[in-house]
Design an enzyme around this catalytic site. Structure first.
Site, PDB file in Angstrom:
ATOM      1  N   THR A   1       8.357 -21.076 -44.055  1.00 45.15           N
ATOM      2  CA  THR A   1       7.132 -21.363 -44.807  1.00 45.15           C
ATOM      3  C   THR A   1       6.186 -20.187 -44.573  1.00 45.15           C
ATOM      4  OG1 THR A   1       5.975 -22.387 -42.952  1.00 45.15           O
ATOM      5  CG2 THR A   1       7.415 -23.829 -44.279  1.00 45.15           C
TER       6      THR A   1
ATOM      7  N   THR B   1       1.853 -32.801 -29.712  1.00 41.03           N
ATOM      8  CA  THR B   1       0.522 -32.263 -29.476  1.00 41.03           C
ATOM      9  C   THR B   1      -0.395 -33.273 -28.796  1.00 41.03           C
ATOM     10  OG1 THR B   1      -1.474 -31.560 -30.649  1.00 41.03           O
ATOM     11  CG2 THR B   1       0.013 -32.959 -31.878  1.00 41.03           C
ATOM     12  N   ASP B   2      -1.409 -32.763 -28.125  1.00 39.84           N
ATOM     13  CA  ASP B   2      -2.410 -33.659 -27.516  1.00 39.84           C
ATOM     14  C   ASP B   2      -3.287 -34.329 -28.581  1.00 39.84           C
ATOM     15  OD1 ASP B   2      -3.915 -31.429 -28.309  1.00 39.84           O
ATOM     16  OD2 ASP B   2      -4.760 -31.041 -26.327  1.00 39.84           O
ATOM     17  N   GLU B   3      -3.241 -33.789 -29.821  1.00 38.26           N
ATOM     18  CA  GLU B   3      -4.126 -34.328 -30.858  1.00 38.26           C
ATOM     19  C   GLU B   3      -3.780 -35.761 -31.232  1.00 38.26           C
ATOM     20  OE1 GLU B   3      -5.237 -31.859 -34.093  1.00 38.26           O
ATOM     21  OE2 GLU B   3      -5.234 -30.047 -32.894  1.00 38.26           O
TER      22      GLU B   3
ATOM     23  N   TYR C   1      -2.896 -34.079 -40.029  1.00 36.99           N
ATOM     24  CA  TYR C   1      -1.935 -33.386 -39.153  1.00 36.99           C
ATOM     25  C   TYR C   1      -1.570 -34.252 -37.960  1.00 36.99           C
ATOM     26  CZ  TYR C   1      -0.423 -30.510 -35.209  1.00 36.99           C
ATOM     27  OH  TYR C   1       0.246 -30.036 -34.115  1.00 36.99           O
TER      28      TYR C   1
ATOM     29  N   ASN D   1     -15.748 -23.929 -27.963  1.00 34.65           N
ATOM     30  CA  ASN D   1     -15.368 -22.896 -28.935  1.00 34.65           C
ATOM     31  C   ASN D   1     -16.299 -21.691 -28.891  1.00 34.65           C
ATOM     32  OD1 ASN D   1     -13.242 -24.466 -29.799  1.00 34.65           O
ATOM     33  ND2 ASN D   1     -14.362 -25.314 -31.555  1.00 34.65           N
TER      34      ASN D   1
ATOM     35  N   ASP E   1     -19.022 -27.854 -40.721  1.00 38.63           N
ATOM     36  CA  ASP E   1     -18.031 -28.376 -39.780  1.00 38.63           C
ATOM     37  C   ASP E   1     -16.747 -28.805 -40.495  1.00 38.63           C
ATOM     38  OD1 ASP E   1     -17.028 -29.007 -37.321  1.00 38.63           O
ATOM     39  OD2 ASP E   1     -18.473 -30.585 -36.863  1.00 38.63           O
TER      40      ASP E   1
ATOM     41  N   HIS F   1     -13.805 -33.492 -37.334  1.00 40.12           N
ATOM     42  CA  HIS F   1     -13.522 -32.549 -36.240  1.00 40.12           C
ATOM     43  C   HIS F   1     -13.531 -33.233 -34.863  1.00 40.12           C
ATOM     44  CE1 HIS F   1     -14.611 -28.198 -34.774  1.00 40.12           C
ATOM     45  NE2 HIS F   1     -13.473 -28.641 -34.270  1.00 40.12           N
TER      46      HIS F   1
HETATM   47  P1  NAD Z   1       3.678 -22.699 -36.684  1.00 41.87           P
HETATM   48  O1  NAD Z   1       2.980 -23.267 -37.870  1.00 41.87           O
HETATM   49  O2  NAD Z   1       3.296 -21.371 -36.176  1.00 41.87           O
HETATM   50  O3  NAD Z   1       5.251 -22.658 -36.947  1.00 41.87           O
HETATM   51  C1  NAD Z   1       5.944 -23.707 -37.574  1.00 41.87           C
HETATM   52  C2  NAD Z   1       7.338 -23.205 -37.930  1.00 41.87           C
HETATM   53  O4  NAD Z   1       8.061 -24.291 -38.523  1.00 41.87           O
HETATM   54  C3  NAD Z   1       7.337 -22.056 -38.957  1.00 41.87           C
HETATM   55  O5  NAD Z   1       8.268 -21.081 -38.562  1.00 41.87           O
HETATM   56  C4  NAD Z   1       7.788 -22.729 -40.243  1.00 41.87           C
HETATM   57  O6  NAD Z   1       8.458 -21.858 -41.132  1.00 41.87           O
HETATM   58  C5  NAD Z   1       8.702 -23.812 -39.694  1.00 41.87           C
HETATM   59  N1  NAD Z   1       8.848 -24.948 -40.616  1.00 41.87           N
HETATM   60  C6  NAD Z   1       7.859 -25.606 -41.282  1.00 41.87           C
HETATM   61  N2  NAD Z   1       8.387 -26.583 -42.035  1.00 41.87           N
HETATM   62  C7  NAD Z   1       9.723 -26.559 -41.829  1.00 41.87           C
HETATM   63  C8  NAD Z   1      10.803 -27.325 -42.308  1.00 41.87           C
HETATM   64  N3  NAD Z   1      10.630 -28.348 -43.160  1.00 41.87           N
HETATM   65  N4  NAD Z   1      12.058 -27.037 -41.872  1.00 41.87           N
HETATM   66  C9  NAD Z   1      12.259 -26.007 -41.016  1.00 41.87           C
HETATM   67  N5  NAD Z   1      11.274 -25.235 -40.541  1.00 41.87           N
HETATM   68  C10 NAD Z   1      10.029 -25.512 -40.937  1.00 41.87           C
HETATM   69  O7  NAD Z   1       3.512 -23.828 -35.570  1.00 41.87           O
HETATM   70  P2  NAD Z   1       3.326 -23.659 -33.982  1.00 41.87           P
HETATM   71  O8  NAD Z   1       1.893 -23.459 -33.681  1.00 41.87           O
HETATM   72  O9  NAD Z   1       4.348 -22.713 -33.485  1.00 41.87           O
HETATM   73  O10 NAD Z   1       3.699 -25.140 -33.513  1.00 41.87           O
HETATM   74  C11 NAD Z   1       5.064 -25.495 -33.235  1.00 41.87           C
HETATM   75  C12 NAD Z   1       5.110 -26.958 -32.825  1.00 41.87           C
HETATM   76  O11 NAD Z   1       4.297 -27.154 -31.668  1.00 41.87           O
HETATM   77  C13 NAD Z   1       4.543 -27.907 -33.888  1.00 41.87           C
HETATM   78  O12 NAD Z   1       5.349 -29.061 -33.898  1.00 41.87           O
HETATM   79  C14 NAD Z   1       3.144 -28.233 -33.417  1.00 41.87           C
HETATM   80  O13 NAD Z   1       2.772 -29.517 -33.821  1.00 41.87           O
HETATM   81  C15 NAD Z   1       3.337 -28.183 -31.903  1.00 41.87           C
HETATM   82  N6  NAD Z   1       2.135 -27.810 -31.116  1.00 41.87           N
HETATM   83  C16 NAD Z   1       1.415 -26.694 -31.425  1.00 41.87           C
HETATM   84  C17 NAD Z   1       0.333 -26.338 -30.609  1.00 41.87           C
HETATM   85  C18 NAD Z   1      -0.480 -25.084 -30.902  1.00 41.87           C
HETATM   86  O14 NAD Z   1      -1.496 -24.874 -30.235  1.00 41.87           O
HETATM   87  N7  NAD Z   1      -0.092 -24.227 -31.818  1.00 41.87           N
HETATM   88  C19 NAD Z   1      -0.012 -27.114 -29.522  1.00 41.87           C
HETATM   89  C20 NAD Z   1       0.757 -28.274 -29.249  1.00 41.87           C
HETATM   90  C21 NAD Z   1       1.838 -28.598 -30.049  1.00 41.87           C
HETATM   91  O1  DAU Z   2      -4.427 -29.259 -29.509  1.00 38.44           O
HETATM   92  C1  DAU Z   2      -3.214 -28.781 -29.981  1.00 38.44           C
HETATM   93  C2  DAU Z   2      -3.377 -28.318 -31.410  1.00 38.44           C
HETATM   94  O2  DAU Z   2      -4.095 -27.084 -31.364  1.00 38.44           O
HETATM   95  C3  DAU Z   2      -2.058 -28.127 -32.144  1.00 38.44           C
HETATM   96  O3  DAU Z   2      -1.423 -29.372 -32.248  1.00 38.44           O
HETATM   97  C4  DAU Z   2      -2.299 -27.541 -33.540  1.00 38.44           C
HETATM   98  O4  DAU Z   2      -1.057 -27.275 -34.154  1.00 38.44           O
HETATM   99  C5  DAU Z   2      -3.055 -26.241 -33.373  1.00 38.44           C
HETATM  100  O5  DAU Z   2      -3.346 -25.693 -34.646  1.00 38.44           O
HETATM  101  C6  DAU Z   2      -4.348 -26.469 -32.600  1.00 38.44           C
HETATM  102  O6  DAU Z   2      -5.271 -27.277 -33.379  1.00 38.44           O
HETATM  103  P1  DAU Z   2      -6.857 -26.951 -33.402  1.00 38.44           P
HETATM  104  O7  DAU Z   2      -7.411 -27.542 -34.619  1.00 38.44           O
HETATM  105  O8  DAU Z   2      -7.482 -27.301 -32.093  1.00 38.44           O
HETATM  106  O9  DAU Z   2      -6.768 -25.331 -33.491  1.00 38.44           O
HETATM  107  P2  DAU Z   2      -7.586 -24.259 -34.358  1.00 38.44           P
HETATM  108  O10 DAU Z   2      -7.211 -22.918 -33.842  1.00 38.44           O
HETATM  109  O11 DAU Z   2      -7.462 -24.520 -35.808  1.00 38.44           O
HETATM  110  O12 DAU Z   2      -9.081 -24.557 -33.936  1.00 38.44           O
HETATM  111  C7  DAU Z   2      -9.496 -24.500 -32.577  1.00 38.44           C
HETATM  112  C8  DAU Z   2     -10.953 -24.944 -32.546  1.00 38.44           C
HETATM  113  O13 DAU Z   2     -11.762 -23.932 -33.155  1.00 38.44           O
HETATM  114  C9  DAU Z   2     -11.249 -26.225 -33.295  1.00 38.44           C
HETATM  115  O14 DAU Z   2     -12.273 -26.946 -32.620  1.00 38.44           O
HETATM  116  C10 DAU Z   2     -11.776 -25.739 -34.655  1.00 38.44           C
HETATM  117  C11 DAU Z   2     -12.475 -24.450 -34.291  1.00 38.44           C
HETATM  118  N1  DAU Z   2     -12.446 -23.403 -35.321  1.00 38.44           N
HETATM  119  C12 DAU Z   2     -11.243 -23.055 -35.862  1.00 38.44           C
HETATM  120  C13 DAU Z   2     -11.163 -22.068 -36.825  1.00 38.44           C
HETATM  121  C14 DAU Z   2      -9.834 -21.696 -37.441  1.00 38.44           C
HETATM  122  C15 DAU Z   2     -13.614 -22.743 -35.695  1.00 38.44           C
HETATM  123  O15 DAU Z   2     -14.707 -23.062 -35.167  1.00 38.44           O
HETATM  124  N2  DAU Z   2     -13.545 -21.752 -36.635  1.00 38.44           N
HETATM  125  C16 DAU Z   2     -12.363 -21.404 -37.225  1.00 38.44           C
HETATM  126  O16 DAU Z   2     -12.359 -20.506 -38.100  1.00 38.44           O
END
Ligand code: NAD
Ligand code: DAU
Length: 364
Positions: A37, A132-134, A158, A257, A302, A306
């Site tokens: 994606t 995720t913790d969310e 999400y 943040n 916001d 959020h």
């Molecule tokens: P990301 O969005 O960077 O990557 C997601 C990957 O999944 C991409 O490579 C995308 O191509 C692939 N994908 C999407 N839909 C698909 C499908 N239908 N089939 C196969 N592949 C598909 O996400 P990330 O930040 O690396 O997060 C990975 C996992 O960890 C997620 O499940 C997310 O919920 C979880 N997570 C993320 C965070 C964070 O801070 N980023 C924290 C806790 C948990």
């Molecule tokens: O807690 C784990 C989660 O963390 C994962 O499950 C999600 O996949 C990952 O995207 C992340 O979610 P958040 O919403 O916390 O992450 P994000 O980086 O989008 O935002 C972090 C914080 O910053 C959130 O409070 C929103 C704020 N923010 C984000 C963006 C992109 C801003 O204030 N400005 C911004 O432009």
């Protein structure tokens, strides 16, 4: 020796996990299944594609036949499911792909695993689901951090889709005996993160002198973890985690943040002002033009719904698995900034969508 199917392995955490696993378990075989994606990026797997114990498959976790074929033909014994739609803002504007991939896609993976692994008396296996913790909702400033016993209270499309997938994983264990584990992790940061997420967005916007958007009052709190610590945590769950259990993984590292954005501003200013080459490469960066990155901070409307605060109690993972984060925030955030400064080709290609050409140049 294990044979792993890593779904979503071309995404941020998945790609870091692949690099981590190949370095720490060189005897294992890894098959990455990724739909590529907007968030999937083959350039994040540079260096892996040439290795004999690595295979990339372009496909969807929702394609049950494909997953079954991979599990059988490759003799895979482990699934680590990273594949997801992961960005909260996108889920607010368009929730459908979140339900399709996170809920229906994960269910399809579970069905494939059940069919292949539990058939004919079953075979040794593990289905690890990355969550995720969310899913636990939002904390007040005084509340104790989330534990594995915290009730689910997802607030965004999400997190609701992730919560649904967690429940399906649990149900496939309870009802069918599929050997599952789940980890719920806090906010990750580090290399290869798509620049729609807060930390890379801020770094790159500073370099291009663009506004640094802070949602609301900037006082929302997240618990930040260096991505490699997350990968190590998952490794420990796979090695020592009890089947059917859930493990929280976190950084014990809560930041507002606005404070994190100010810190990133200060560190990018320092890095650019100390290096003439960076000044040539990023001539509009605030320190080059006589300003400060902080001046780019802009408070914006916001995010709807959020969540105010997330914080993880990783005590169970500490006690049962010996998990603790190794990277300090001080070193992790510096490493991350250094990575983005050193990998302009990667993020430029991501930002202008031309990373597929990058792959052709490097791998043709
Ligand atoms: P990301 O969005 O960077 O990557 C997601 C990957 O999944 C991409 O490579 C995308 O191509 C692939 N994908 C999407 N839909 C698909 C499908 N239908 N089939 C196969 N592949 C598909 O996400 P990330 O930040 O690396 O997060 C990975 C996992 O960890 C997620 O499940 C997310 O919920 C979880 N997570 C993320 C965070 C964070 O801070 N980023 C924290 C806790 C948990
Ligand atoms: O807690 C784990 C989660 O963390 C994962 O499950 C999600 O996949 C990952 O995207 C992340 O979610 P958040 O919403 O916390 O992450 P994000 O980086 O989008 O935002 C972090 C914080 O910053 C959130 O409070 C929103 C704020 N923010 C984000 C963006 C992109 C801003 O204030 N400005 C911004 O432009």
């Amino acid at each position: 020796m294990h044979k792993l199917l890593v779904t979503g392995g071309a995404g941020f955490i998945g790609a870091n996990f692949v690099h981590y696993w190949l370095a720490h378990h060189p005897q294992d075989r890894l098959v990455v299944l990724d739909a590529l994606t907007y968030a999937g990026n083959m350039a994040s797997l540079a260096g892996c594609l040439e290795q004999d114990n690595f295979r990339f498959v372009h496909g969807d976790i929702g394609d049950q036949d494909l997953v079954e074929t991979l599990l059988v033909d490759e003799g895979l014994d482990t699934v680590v499911n990273f594949a997801a739609e992961s960005h909260v803002d996108r889920s607010i504007h368009g929730p459908d792909p979140f339900v399709t991939t996170n809920v229906v896609g994960t269910h399809s993976l579970l069905k494939a695993a059940k069919k292949v692994w539990l058939a004919r008396g079953g075979r040794s296996h593990r289905f690890h689901h990355v969550s995720t913790d969310e899913v636990y909702g939002s904390l007040t400033s005084e509340a104790p951090p989330f534990t594995e016993a915290s009730p689910y209270a997802p607030n965004s499309p999400y997190s609701a889709s992730k919560a649904a997938s967690d429940h399906l994983v649990r149900a496939y264990h309870h009802t069918y005996g599929l050997e599952v584990t789940t980890s719920n992790c806090s906010n990750n940061y580090g290399p290869y993160q798509f620049p729609e997420k807060l930390i890379p967005l801020i770094i790159l916007n500073i370099l291009e002198a663009k506004h640094l958007p802070i949602y609301g009052d900037g006082l929302n709190i997240r618990d930040w973890l260096y991505v490699e610590d997350h990968c190590r945590g998952i490794d420990l769950v796979l090695e020592k985690g009890r089947v059917g259990e859930v493990y929280n993984i976190g950084g014990n590292n809560e930041w507002k943040n606005i404070d994190i954005v100010r810190l990133v501003c200060q560190l990018v200013d320092e890095a650019v002002s100390a290096d003439g080459k960076l000044q040539e490469r990023f001539p509009v960066a605030p320190v080059v033009t006589g300003g400060k990155a902080e001046n780019l901070i802009t408070f914006v409307k916001d995010r709807p719904g959020h969540d105010r605060r997330y914080a993880i109690d990783a005590g169970k993972s500490g006690k049962e698995l010996g998990y603790e984060p190794l990277e300090s925030f001080e070193t992790g955030i510096r490493k991350t900034i250094a990575w983005y400064l050193a990998n302009e080709e990667w993020w430029r290609a991501v930002m202008n969508g031309s990373y597929r050409e990058w792959i052709v140049r490097h791998y043709a």
